[in-house]
Scaffold this motif. Structure first.
Motif, PDB file in Angstrom:
ATOM      1  N   ALA A 192       0.912  -1.237  -0.019  1.00 37.60           N
ATOM      2  CA  ALA A 192       0.142  -0.059   0.030  1.00 37.60           C
ATOM      3  C   ALA A 192       0.731   1.277  -0.127  1.00 37.60           C
ATOM      4  O   ALA A 192       0.460   2.443  -0.590  1.00 37.60           O
ATOM      5  CB  ALA A 192      -0.942   0.007   1.384  1.00 37.60           C
ATOM      6  N   PHE A 193       1.736   1.233   0.780  1.00 35.19           N
ATOM      7  CA  PHE A 193       2.728   2.575   0.883  1.00 35.19           C
ATOM      8  C   PHE A 193       3.452   2.607  -0.525  1.00 35.19           C
ATOM      9  O   PHE A 193       3.546   3.885  -1.016  1.00 35.19           O
ATOM     10  CB  PHE A 193       4.004   2.233   1.871  1.00 35.19           C
ATOM     11  CG  PHE A 193       4.825   3.430   2.074  1.00 35.19           C
ATOM     12  CD1 PHE A 193       4.472   4.538   2.649  1.00 35.19           C
ATOM     13  CD2 PHE A 193       6.020   3.179   1.681  1.00 35.19           C
ATOM     14  CE1 PHE A 193       5.132   5.657   2.991  1.00 35.19           C
ATOM     15  CE2 PHE A 193       7.056   4.330   2.145  1.00 35.19           C
ATOM     16  CZ  PHE A 193       6.817   5.566   2.583  1.00 35.19           C
ATOM     17  N   THR A 194       4.035   1.421  -1.255  1.00 28.16           N
ATOM     18  CA  THR A 194       4.561   1.696  -2.507  1.00 28.16           C
ATOM     19  C   THR A 194       3.562   2.195  -3.494  1.00 28.16           C
ATOM     20  O   THR A 194       3.795   2.912  -4.124  1.00 28.16           O
ATOM     21  CB  THR A 194       4.992   0.183  -2.865  1.00 28.16           C
ATOM     22  OG1 THR A 194       5.919  -0.437  -1.824  1.00 28.16           O
ATOM     23  CG2 THR A 194       5.572   0.027  -4.203  1.00 28.16           C
ATOM     24  N   VAL A 195       2.376   1.538  -3.509  1.00 23.14           N
ATOM     25  CA  VAL A 195       1.422   2.153  -4.438  1.00 23.14           C
ATOM     26  C   VAL A 195       1.046   3.733  -4.418  1.00 23.14           C
ATOM     27  O   VAL A 195       0.994   4.230  -5.338  1.00 23.14           O
ATOM     28  CB  VAL A 195       0.151   1.198  -4.595  1.00 23.14           C
ATOM     29  CG1 VAL A 195      -0.935   1.896  -5.299  1.00 23.14           C
ATOM     30  CG2 VAL A 195       0.281  -0.189  -5.067  1.00 23.14           C
ATOM     31  N   ALA A 196       0.873   3.664  -3.199  1.00 25.70           N
ATOM     32  CA  ALA A 196       0.569   5.349  -2.785  1.00 25.70           C
ATOM     33  C   ALA A 196       1.631   5.998  -3.229  1.00 25.70           C
ATOM     34  O   ALA A 196       1.442   7.300  -4.058  1.00 25.70           O
ATOM     35  CB  ALA A 196       0.260   5.387  -1.416  1.00 25.70           C
ATOM     36  N   HIS A 197       2.848   5.884  -2.761  1.00 24.46           N
ATOM     37  CA  HIS A 197       4.037   7.002  -3.287  1.00 24.46           C
ATOM     38  C   HIS A 197       4.414   6.890  -4.539  1.00 24.46           C
ATOM     39  O   HIS A 197       4.884   7.997  -5.398  1.00 24.46           O
ATOM     40  CB  HIS A 197       5.058   7.001  -2.253  1.00 24.46           C
ATOM     41  CG  HIS A 197       5.962   5.628  -2.360  1.00 24.46           C
ATOM     42  ND1 HIS A 197       6.702   5.447  -3.638  1.00 24.46           N
ATOM     43  CD2 HIS A 197       6.178   4.880  -1.652  1.00 24.46           C
ATOM     44  CE1 HIS A 197       7.361   4.345  -3.206  1.00 24.46           C
ATOM     45  NE2 HIS A 197       7.171   3.967  -2.080  1.00 24.46           N
ATOM     46  N   SER A 198       4.038   5.729  -5.419  1.00 18.18           N
ATOM     47  CA  SER A 198       4.347   5.763  -6.840  1.00 18.18           C
ATOM     48  C   SER A 198       3.477   6.599  -7.395  1.00 18.18           C
ATOM     49  O   SER A 198       3.844   7.428  -8.523  1.00 18.18           O
ATOM     50  CB  SER A 198       4.188   4.239  -7.297  1.00 18.18           C
ATOM     51  OG  SER A 198       5.092   3.516  -6.636  1.00 18.18           O
ATOM     52  N   ILE A 199       1.976   6.735  -6.973  1.00 19.50           N
ATOM     53  CA  ILE A 199       0.894   7.728  -7.750  1.00 19.50           C
ATOM     54  C   ILE A 199       1.397   9.224  -7.425  1.00 19.50           C
ATOM     55  O   ILE A 199       1.376   9.731  -8.541  1.00 19.50           O
ATOM     56  CB  ILE A 199      -0.257   7.215  -6.899  1.00 19.50           C
ATOM     57  CG1 ILE A 199      -0.889   5.882  -7.273  1.00 19.50           C
ATOM     58  CG2 ILE A 199      -1.393   8.406  -7.436  1.00 19.50           C
ATOM     59  CD1 ILE A 199      -2.304   5.441  -6.709  1.00 19.50           C
ATOM     60  N   THR A 200       1.725   9.388  -6.239  1.00 22.97           N
ATOM     61  CA  THR A 200       1.969  10.677  -6.045  1.00 22.97           C
ATOM     62  C   THR A 200       3.328  11.168  -6.708  1.00 22.97           C
ATOM     63  O   THR A 200       3.569  12.236  -7.184  1.00 22.97           O
ATOM     64  CB  THR A 200       2.067  11.222  -4.713  1.00 22.97           C
ATOM     65  OG1 THR A 200       2.700  10.282  -3.888  1.00 22.97           O
ATOM     66  CG2 THR A 200       0.584  11.091  -4.236  1.00 22.97           C
TER      67      THR A 200
END
Length: 343
Positions: A192-200
Motif C-alpha cells: 500500500a505504501f509503495t502504490v501510494a507513493h508511486s502515484i504521487t
C-alpha cells in the motif's frame, strides 16, 4: 542452548541517547546535501554548446562547487546567474575546437561534499548521454556515447540512494514494522505504501500537482510522530484503527511521502522529454532501496529472536521513543522553518 542477555539500565539509557543523537545529526546532514547538482550541456551548433549548471543551496548558501573546463574551451557568453529557492542556476554558451570528445570538465570542491552531480549531454544527432559523478571522482571525460542502459542505471541508483539517505522516509517504514504483526499484513502494508507513493511521485514529477516543500516536509514529519504512540499501544497489547488496518494508514501517508520522493527527481531539472523514463527508473530504485531496508530490518529482528535477547521494558520501547522523539523534533523544526520562510 539459548542466550539471555540483560542489559544494565544505565547502558540502555546510554544506547538510547546515542541512537537518538546519531539519527538527529544524520537527519540534519542528509536532509540538505542529498540533493544532487545538475549539469546540462546542449549542442547548439558544431563546436558550440549551451551549458546550464545548477547547484543546490545549503542553509541559504550555495554549495562550494565550481565548474572548470579544460584549456581550449571558450565562453561565447558570460555566465548568467538566476537564484531559485533551493538552488542557483548558471547559464552560458561555450565553444571548443573539435567538439567535446576527449575534453574533461572538473567539479572543483565536489570532493569536500556528499553531493553527486548528474550530467546530461544532448548532441545535435539526437544522442543523449547521462552520467552520475560522485565526490570520489569529481570530473567527467567526454568520450564514446553511453548506452541507454547506462542512463537507466544512473536514474535507478539515484532513486536507490534517495530512499536510503532519506532518513525520514526510512523511519516511517521502520515504525510500520513495529505495528504490523503478521507477514500477510506486512505485505499489504508495504504494498500500500509503495502504490501510494508511486502515484504521487508520478503526479508531482509530471507537473500535474505542485505541493509547497515546507508544509509537505512538516506533514511528513507529523506522519512519523503519529507512529510513535501506535507502537506503544502495540507493546501494551492495546488496539486502534491503525493497528487493525495499518495498510490503510500506510497508503494515506504514502501519498504524502510520494511528493517528498518527487523532490529528489524534480531537483534534477530534467527536460520534460526525459521525465517518463527517468521517473520509471528512479521509482524502481526507490522500491529497491525500500525493500533492501525492510529485508535488513527483518533479518536483524530474526537474529535477535534467535538468541532470545531479553531487554528491560524501557529498552523494548526504544523504537517507539526514537520514532516519536525524532518525529516530534522534525515536526517542530519544519513548522518553525515554514513560518520563518513565510515571514
Amino acid at each position: 542452548m539459548s542466550a539471555r542477555i540483560m542489559l544494565p539500565t544505565s547502558l540502555c539509557r546510554l544506547l538510547f541517547g546515542v541512537a537518538v543523537t546519531v539519527l538527529v545529526l544524520a537527519s540534519n546532514v542528509f536532509a540538505h546535501e542529498i540533493r544532487p547538482a545538475y549539469l546540462q550541456i546542449d549542442e547548439m551548433a558544431v563546436n558550440r554548446y549551451k551549458v546550464v549548471w545548477r547547484t543546490p543551496m545549503l542553509s541559504g548558501m550555495r554549495l562550494p562547487i565550481a565548474l572548470r573546463f579544460q584549456d581550449g574551451v571558450r565562453n561565447v557568453t558570460e555566465p548568467a546567474e538566476r537564484d531559485l529557492p533551493d538552488s542557483l542556476v548558471q547559464t552560458r554558451v561555450i565553444e571548443t575546437d573539435g567538439g567535446l570528445a576527449g575534453k574533461r570538465v572538473e567539479f572543483v570542491g565536489l570532493q569536500a561534499t556528499i553531493t553527486d552531480v548528474l550530467v546530461r549531454v544532448h548532441l545535435l544527432d539526437g544522442t543523449v548521454e547521462t552520467t552520475m559523478i560522485h565526490p570520489s571522482q569529481p570530473w567527467i571525460d567526454f568520450a564514446a556515447t553511453r548506452s541507454p542502459l547506462a542512463a537507466a542505471r544512473v536514474y535507478f541508483v539515484s532513486g536507490f540512494q534517495h530512499i536510503l539517505l532519506g532518513i525520514d522516509h526510512l523511519l516511517f517504514v521502520f515504525g510500520l514494522l513495529f505495528i504490523v504483526r503478521s507477514r500477510w499484513m506486512l505485505v499489504k502494508t508495504i504494498t500500500a505504501f509503495t502504490v501510494a507513493h508511486s502515484i504521487t511521485l508520478a503526479i508531482a514529477t509530471l507537473g500535474k500537482v505542485d505541493v509547497p516543500a515546507l508544509p509537505l516536509n512538516a506533514t511528513i514529519a507529523l506522519s512519523i510522530l503519529f507512529l510513535g504512540p501506535e507502537i506503544v499501544r502495540v507493546s501494551c497489547g492495546q488496539t486502534s484503527f491503525t493497528i487493525r488496518h495499518p495498510w490503510i494508514v500506510s497508503f494515506a501517508f504514502g501519498l504524502l511521502h510520494g511528493f517528498g520522493f518527487a523532490s529528489g527527481l524534480t531537483a534534477l531539472g530534467l527536460p520534460q522529454g526525459d521525465i517518463p523514463f527517468a521517473l520509471l527508473m528512479f521509482n524502481l530504485g526507490v522500491e529497491a532501496g525500500q525493500l533492501a531496508f525492510v529485508g535488513l530490518m527483518l533479518l536483524l529482528i530474526a537474529a535477535l529472536k534467535s538468541i532470545e535477547i531479553r531487554l528491560p521494558r524501557g529498552m523494548e520501547l526504544m523504537p517507539a521513543y526514537v520514532v516519536g522523539i525524532l518525529g516530534a523534533y522534525w515536526t517542530v523544526d519544519r513548522i518553525v522553518a515554514m513560518f520563518v520562510g513565510i515571514t
